[in-house]
Write a protein that holds these residues in place. Structure first.
Motif, PDB file in Angstrom:
ATOM      1  N   SER A   7       0.799  -1.225   0.000  1.00 29.84           N
ATOM      2  CA  SER A   7       0.000   0.000   0.000  1.00 29.84           C
ATOM      3  C   SER A   7       0.831   1.275   0.000  1.00 29.84           C
ATOM      4  N   ILE A   8       2.149   1.166   0.201  1.00 33.34           N
ATOM      5  CA  ILE A   8       3.025   2.340   0.299  1.00 33.34           C
ATOM      6  C   ILE A   8       3.942   2.402  -0.920  1.00 33.34           C
ATOM      7  N   GLU A   9       3.996   3.556  -1.562  1.00 38.98           N
ATOM      8  CA  GLU A   9       4.828   3.702  -2.755  1.00 38.98           C
ATOM      9  C   GLU A   9       6.220   4.255  -2.458  1.00 38.98           C
ATOM     10  N   ARG A  10       6.376   4.975  -1.363  1.00 40.09           N
ATOM     11  CA  ARG A  10       7.679   5.539  -1.046  1.00 40.09           C
ATOM     12  C   ARG A  10       7.797   5.646   0.467  1.00 40.09           C
ATOM     13  N   ALA A  11       8.977   5.355   1.000  1.00 39.78           N
ATOM     14  CA  ALA A  11       9.206   5.447   2.444  1.00 39.78           C
ATOM     15  C   ALA A  11      10.517   6.182   2.696  1.00 39.78           C
ATOM     16  N   PHE A  12      10.574   6.876   3.827  1.00 39.06           N
ATOM     17  CA  PHE A  12      11.727   7.686   4.183  1.00 39.06           C
ATOM     18  C   PHE A  12      12.175   7.370   5.609  1.00 39.06           C
ATOM     19  N   LEU A  13      13.481   7.246   5.781  1.00 34.52           N
ATOM     20  CA  LEU A  13      14.101   7.102   7.095  1.00 34.52           C
ATOM     21  C   LEU A  13      15.214   8.135   7.145  1.00 34.52           C
ATOM     22  N   MET A  14      14.926   9.296   7.717  1.00 34.20           N
ATOM     23  CA  MET A  14      15.821  10.439   7.647  1.00 34.20           C
ATOM     24  C   MET A  14      16.501  10.687   8.997  1.00 34.20           C
ATOM     25  N   TYR A  15      17.798  10.461   9.037  1.00 36.20           N
ATOM     26  CA  TYR A  15      18.591  10.691  10.243  1.00 36.20           C
ATOM     27  C   TYR A  15      17.970  10.006  11.473  1.00 36.20           C
ATOM     28  N   PRO A  16      17.811   8.695  11.399  1.00 37.19           N
ATOM     29  CA  PRO A  16      17.228   7.968  12.542  1.00 37.19           C
ATOM     30  C   PRO A  16      18.162   7.972  13.739  1.00 37.19           C
ATOM     31  N   ASP A  17      17.604   7.665  14.889  1.00 37.58           N
ATOM     32  CA  ASP A  17      18.403   7.510  16.104  1.00 37.58           C
ATOM     33  C   ASP A  17      19.485   6.471  15.829  1.00 37.58           C
ATOM     34  N   PRO A  18      20.767   6.821  16.010  1.00 39.95           N
ATOM     35  CA  PRO A  18      21.839   5.883  15.639  1.00 39.95           C
ATOM     36  C   PRO A  18      22.007   4.707  16.587  1.00 39.95           C
ATOM     37  N   TRP A  19      21.525   4.817  17.824  1.00 35.41           N
ATOM     38  CA  TRP A  19      21.735   3.758  18.808  1.00 35.41           C
ATOM     39  C   TRP A  19      23.177   3.262  18.699  1.00 35.41           C
ATOM     40  N   SER A  20      24.098   4.115  19.075  1.00 33.88           N
ATOM     41  CA  SER A  20      25.511   3.904  18.770  1.00 33.88           C
ATOM     42  C   SER A  20      26.163   2.744  19.517  1.00 33.88           C
ATOM     43  N   LYS A  21      25.729   2.455  20.726  1.00 36.90           N
ATOM     44  CA  LYS A  21      26.348   1.360  21.474  1.00 36.90           C
ATOM     45  C   LYS A  21      26.016   0.022  20.822  1.00 36.90           C
ATOM     46  N   ALA A  22      27.003  -0.855  20.769  1.00 39.92           N
ATOM     47  CA  ALA A  22      26.831  -2.129  20.078  1.00 39.92           C
ATOM     48  C   ALA A  22      25.650  -2.923  20.629  1.00 39.92           C
ATOM     49  N   ARG A  23      25.458  -2.880  21.933  1.00 44.64           N
ATOM     50  CA  ARG A  23      24.362  -3.664  22.518  1.00 44.64           C
ATOM     51  C   ARG A  23      22.993  -3.093  22.163  1.00 44.64           C
ATOM     52  N   HIS A  24      22.960  -1.873  21.595  1.00 37.53           N
ATOM     53  CA  HIS A  24      21.691  -1.245  21.212  1.00 37.53           C
ATOM     54  C   HIS A  24      21.427  -1.317  19.710  1.00 37.53           C
ATOM     55  N   HIS A  25      22.310  -1.928  18.946  1.00 37.91           N
ATOM     56  CA  HIS A  25      22.133  -1.954  17.493  1.00 37.91           C
ATOM     57  C   HIS A  25      20.832  -2.645  17.090  1.00 37.91           C
ATOM     58  N   ARG A  26      20.361  -3.570  17.914  1.00 41.08           N
ATOM     59  CA  ARG A  26      19.103  -4.247  17.591  1.00 41.08           C
ATOM     60  C   ARG A  26      17.918  -3.300  17.645  1.00 41.08           C
ATOM     61  N   ARG A  27      18.093  -2.127  18.246  1.00 42.39           N
ATOM     62  CA  ARG A  27      17.010  -1.158  18.317  1.00 42.39           C
ATOM     63  C   ARG A  27      16.910  -0.301  17.053  1.00 42.39           C
ATOM     64  N   ARG A  28      17.927  -0.363  16.226  1.00 44.66           N
ATOM     65  CA  ARG A  28      17.896   0.428  15.002  1.00 44.66           C
ATOM     66  C   ARG A  28      16.752  -0.005  14.090  1.00 44.66           C
ATOM     67  N   PHE A  29      16.289   0.944  13.271  1.00 47.48           N
ATOM     68  CA  PHE A  29      15.210   0.599  12.357  1.00 47.48           C
ATOM     69  C   PHE A  29      15.669  -0.396  11.305  1.00 47.48           C
ATOM     70  N   VAL A  30      16.940  -0.351  10.930  1.00 47.23           N
ATOM     71  CA  VAL A  30      17.423  -1.219   9.851  1.00 47.23           C
ATOM     72  C   VAL A  30      17.764  -2.608  10.384  1.00 47.23           C
TER      73      VAL A  30
END
Length: 238
Positions: free
Chosen positions: A137-160
């Motif tokens: 149902s979506i033709e275009r999506a944007f992820l602009m400057y998301p929260d980086p969750w920089s600590k390695a143990r938090h990488h699972r929280r990233r959108f990607v």
């Protein structure tokens, strides 16, 4: 038809963790006014029950009253990019998701100032909205400057990560475009690795912004602090 004025769509919101803040510094009186006066009319409504009695869905065509293309912005921050896109492309409808209430209030102020009408706002987790959007149902999506969750143990929280990317792939149409912008090298690394696994092909990977880009506060902060923004474009595969 169900009443969604008090529901974030998720019929079982306790089943998942929420990552990030919901509130920041005290809102100005004008921002409180935007929330009380404008937000209700801009929230996605028109919820229906599908064949599965435990699942609710949104008809995107009912949000904007027609069959226009629907775009999605995940985490719109202060709303600069979302309002710019709405003004630049008045024939599309764009839905923005942002759980940070201060950002929602900022967006509502920008919507008023720009007088754009092709917008809808979900003040919550994008995963809850993707749960109820129909397939393709979506033709275009944007992820602009998301929260980086920089600590390695938090990488699972990233959108990607698959937790987010697989639902996004489900709701995107074949051939749909997914744009990602970030100034964090490790976030871009993970984006390059994870997004194709969810059913997307990379079609651009550059430090040059898109032609219809508007510089946001997050990009300007990155440039001031000497970080190089990066822009990656994907296409949803069949």
């Amino acid at each position: 038809m169900s009443d969604t004025s008090k529901s974030p769509f998720d019929p079982n919101p306790s089943r998942r963790n929420f990552y990030g803040r919901r509130h920041g510094k005290t809102l100005r009186q004008s921002q409180k006014g935007y929330l009380s006066e404008d937000l209700g009319d801009l929230r996605p409504r028109n919820i229906t029950i599908d064949e599965n009695p435990n699942r609710v869905t949104i008809a995107p065509s009912a949000i904007f009253g027609d069959d226009r293309p629907i775009w999605l912005e995940v985490g719109f921050g202060g709303g600069e990019h979302m309002v710019h896109m709405a003004a630049t492309y008045p024939d599309i409808g764009i839905i923005g998701c942002e759980p940070f209430i201060n950002g929602v209030a900022m967006l509502l102020g920008k919507i008023r100032a720009a007088a754009v009408e092709n917008v809808s706002v979900h003040p919550g987790d994008a995963r809850d909205l993707m749960d109820v959007l129909p397939d393709a149902s979506i033709e275009r999506a944007f992820l602009m400057y998301p929260d980086p969750w920089s600590k390695a143990r938090h990488h699972r929280r990233r959108f990607v990560t698959p937790e987010h990317l697989l639902p996004l792939a489900r709701v995107m149409r074949p051939g749909g475009i997914f744009r990602v912008a970030s100034d964090i090298p490790d976030y871009i690394r993970q984006t390059r690795e994870e997004v194709p696994l969810a059913g997307f092909e990379m079609i651009a990977d550059t430090d040059q912004a898109w032609d219809d880009w508007i510089s946001t506060r997050y990009e300007q902060k990155a440039l001031r602090e000497g970080r190089v923004p990066h822009y990656v474009t994907f296409r949803r595969q069949s």
